[in-house]
Design a protein around this motif. Sequence first.
Motif, PDB file in Angstrom:
ATOM      1  N   ILE A  87       0.840  -1.204   0.000  1.00  0.00           N
ATOM      2  CA  ILE A  87       0.000   0.000   0.000  1.00  0.00           C
ATOM      3  C   ILE A  87       0.871   1.248   0.000  1.00  0.00           C
ATOM      4  CG2 ILE A  87      -1.734   1.299   1.306  1.00  0.00           C
ATOM      5  CD1 ILE A  87      -2.807  -1.215  -0.079  1.00  0.00           C
ATOM      6  N   ASP A  88       1.958   1.254   0.768  1.00  0.00           N
ATOM      7  CA  ASP A  88       2.872   2.405   0.778  1.00  0.00           C
ATOM      8  C   ASP A  88       3.509   2.614  -0.595  1.00  0.00           C
ATOM      9  OD1 ASP A  88       2.295   2.851   3.414  1.00  0.00           O
ATOM     10  OD2 ASP A  88       4.106   1.837   4.173  1.00  0.00           O
ATOM     11  N   ALA A  89       3.896   1.532  -1.251  1.00  0.00           N
ATOM     12  CA  ALA A  89       4.507   1.655  -2.580  1.00  0.00           C
ATOM     13  C   ALA A  89       3.510   2.180  -3.602  1.00  0.00           C
ATOM     14  CB  ALA A  89       5.060   0.304  -3.028  1.00  0.00           C
ATOM     15  N   LEU A  90       2.245   1.731  -3.514  1.00  0.00           N
ATOM     16  CA  LEU A  90       1.222   2.245  -4.428  1.00  0.00           C
ATOM     17  C   LEU A  90       0.957   3.726  -4.185  1.00  0.00           C
ATOM     18  CD1 LEU A  90      -1.320  -0.707  -4.467  1.00  0.00           C
ATOM     19  CD2 LEU A  90       0.168   0.040  -6.324  1.00  0.00           C
ATOM     20  N   ALA A  91       0.914   4.133  -2.929  1.00  0.00           N
ATOM     21  CA  ALA A  91       0.688   5.546  -2.609  1.00  0.00           C
ATOM     22  C   ALA A  91       1.861   6.395  -3.086  1.00  0.00           C
ATOM     23  CB  ALA A  91       0.489   5.712  -1.105  1.00  0.00           C
ATOM     24  N   TYR A  92       3.077   5.908  -2.931  1.00  0.00           N
ATOM     25  CA  TYR A  92       4.259   6.641  -3.401  1.00  0.00           C
ATOM     26  C   TYR A  92       4.214   6.809  -4.918  1.00  0.00           C
ATOM     27  CZ  TYR A  92       9.122   7.747  -4.391  1.00  0.00           C
ATOM     28  OH  TYR A  92      10.258   8.348  -4.868  1.00  0.00           O
ATOM     29  N   GLN A  93       3.851   5.744  -5.615  1.00  0.00           N
ATOM     30  CA  GLN A  93       3.792   5.817  -7.080  1.00  0.00           C
ATOM     31  C   GLN A  93       2.676   6.766  -7.515  1.00  0.00           C
ATOM     32  OE1 GLN A  93       3.250   2.069  -9.018  1.00  0.00           O
ATOM     33  NE2 GLN A  93       3.797   2.879 -11.016  1.00  0.00           N
ATOM     34  N   ARG A  94       1.577   6.783  -6.798  1.00  0.00           N
ATOM     35  CA  ARG A  94       0.482   7.681  -7.149  1.00  0.00           C
ATOM     36  C   ARG A  94       0.886   9.138  -6.913  1.00  0.00           C
ATOM     37  NH1 ARG A  94      -4.243   5.469  -4.547  1.00  0.00           N
ATOM     38  NH2 ARG A  94      -4.244   4.051  -6.303  1.00  0.00           N
ATOM     39  N   ARG A  95       1.648   9.408  -5.839  1.00  0.00           N
ATOM     40  CA  ARG A  95       2.091  10.776  -5.554  1.00  0.00           C
ATOM     41  C   ARG A  95       3.148  11.250  -6.543  1.00  0.00           C
ATOM     42  NH1 ARG A  95       2.328   9.095  -0.135  1.00  0.00           N
ATOM     43  NH2 ARG A  95       4.550   8.784  -0.377  1.00  0.00           N
ATOM     44  N   HIS A  96       4.106  10.397  -6.868  1.00  0.00           N
ATOM     45  CA  HIS A  96       5.248  10.820  -7.681  1.00  0.00           C
ATOM     46  C   HIS A  96       5.136  10.423  -9.143  1.00  0.00           C
ATOM     47  CE1 HIS A  96       7.338  12.195  -4.159  1.00  0.00           C
ATOM     48  NE2 HIS A  96       7.051  11.057  -3.550  1.00  0.00           N
ATOM     49  N   GLY A  97       4.112   9.749  -9.534  1.00  0.00           N
ATOM     50  CA  GLY A  97       3.924   9.358 -10.927  1.00  0.00           C
ATOM     51  C   GLY A  97       4.711   8.105 -11.262  1.00  0.00           C
ATOM     52  N   ALA A  98       4.473   7.639 -12.458  1.00  0.00           N
ATOM     53  CA  ALA A  98       5.165   6.442 -12.931  1.00  0.00           C
ATOM     54  C   ALA A  98       6.639   6.766 -13.149  1.00  0.00           C
ATOM     55  CB  ALA A  98       4.531   5.953 -14.225  1.00  0.00           C
ATOM     56  N   PRO A  99       7.523   5.782 -13.037  1.00  0.00           N
ATOM     57  CA  PRO A  99       8.949   6.047 -13.216  1.00  0.00           C
ATOM     58  C   PRO A  99       9.272   6.656 -14.577  1.00  0.00           C
ATOM     59  CG  PRO A  99       8.606   3.852 -12.341  1.00  0.00           C
ATOM     60  CD  PRO A  99       7.265   4.405 -12.664  1.00  0.00           C
ATOM     61  N   LEU A 100       8.708   6.152 -15.646  1.00  0.00           N
ATOM     62  CA  LEU A 100       8.906   6.713 -16.977  1.00  0.00           C
ATOM     63  C   LEU A 100       7.560   6.777 -17.679  1.00  0.00           C
ATOM     64  CD1 LEU A 100      12.121   4.826 -18.135  1.00  0.00           C
ATOM     65  CD2 LEU A 100      11.951   7.174 -17.363  1.00  0.00           C
ATOM     66  N   SER A 101       7.302   7.904 -18.315  1.00  0.00           N
ATOM     67  CA  SER A 101       6.020   8.050 -18.988  1.00  0.00           C
ATOM     68  C   SER A 101       6.082   7.471 -20.395  1.00  0.00           C
ATOM     69  CB  SER A 101       5.653   9.537 -19.051  1.00  0.00           C
ATOM     70  OG  SER A 101       6.582  10.217 -19.867  1.00  0.00           O
ATOM     71  N   GLY A 102       4.939   7.428 -21.044  1.00  0.00           N
ATOM     72  CA  GLY A 102       4.867   6.921 -22.409  1.00  0.00           C
ATOM     73  C   GLY A 102       5.609   7.808 -23.385  1.00  0.00           C
ATOM     74  N   ALA A 103       5.677   9.106 -23.091  1.00  0.00           N
ATOM     75  CA  ALA A 103       6.398  10.027 -23.979  1.00  0.00           C
ATOM     76  C   ALA A 103       7.887   9.700 -24.012  1.00  0.00           C
ATOM     77  CB  ALA A 103       6.179  11.465 -23.531  1.00  0.00           C
ATOM     78  N   VAL A 104       8.434   9.318 -22.876  1.00  0.00           N
ATOM     79  CA  VAL A 104       9.857   8.968 -22.832  1.00  0.00           C
ATOM     80  C   VAL A 104      10.120   7.736 -23.685  1.00  0.00           C
ATOM     81  CG1 VAL A 104      11.722   8.209 -21.317  1.00  0.00           C
ATOM     82  CG2 VAL A 104      10.190  10.008 -20.573  1.00  0.00           C
ATOM     83  N   PHE A 105       9.243   6.746 -23.607  1.00  0.00           N
ATOM     84  CA  PHE A 105       9.401   5.551 -24.424  1.00  0.00           C
ATOM     85  C   PHE A 105       9.214   5.871 -25.905  1.00  0.00           C
ATOM     86  CE2 PHE A 105       8.454   3.309 -20.395  1.00  0.00           C
ATOM     87  CZ  PHE A 105       9.602   2.543 -20.353  1.00  0.00           C
TER      88      PHE A 105
END
Length: 92
Positions: A28-46
Amino acid sequence: MMDVDAALSRLRELPVDPRLEAIDGAVIDALAYQRRHGAPLSGAVFGIAAGVALSVGLLGSAIPARETRVASIAPFGAPPALAPSTLLGTSE
């Protein structure tokens, strides 16, 4: 050979690892962190990385390569025509 059913029954009777009690909170903490800070790399980067890779590939295939001489594949200097596999194939 080990009996799989007996091994699984012994494994079932072992106590649960105490570290598994805290796994729900960690997930749950990891999901909340990812929701706050966004995905590691967005689709635009790919998309940008794919475009750069495609450009490099096209440029690499468009530029002619210079011809290089390849060393002989015979490690001891024997010509490949005298290899045993070629000598056995003749029916003369």
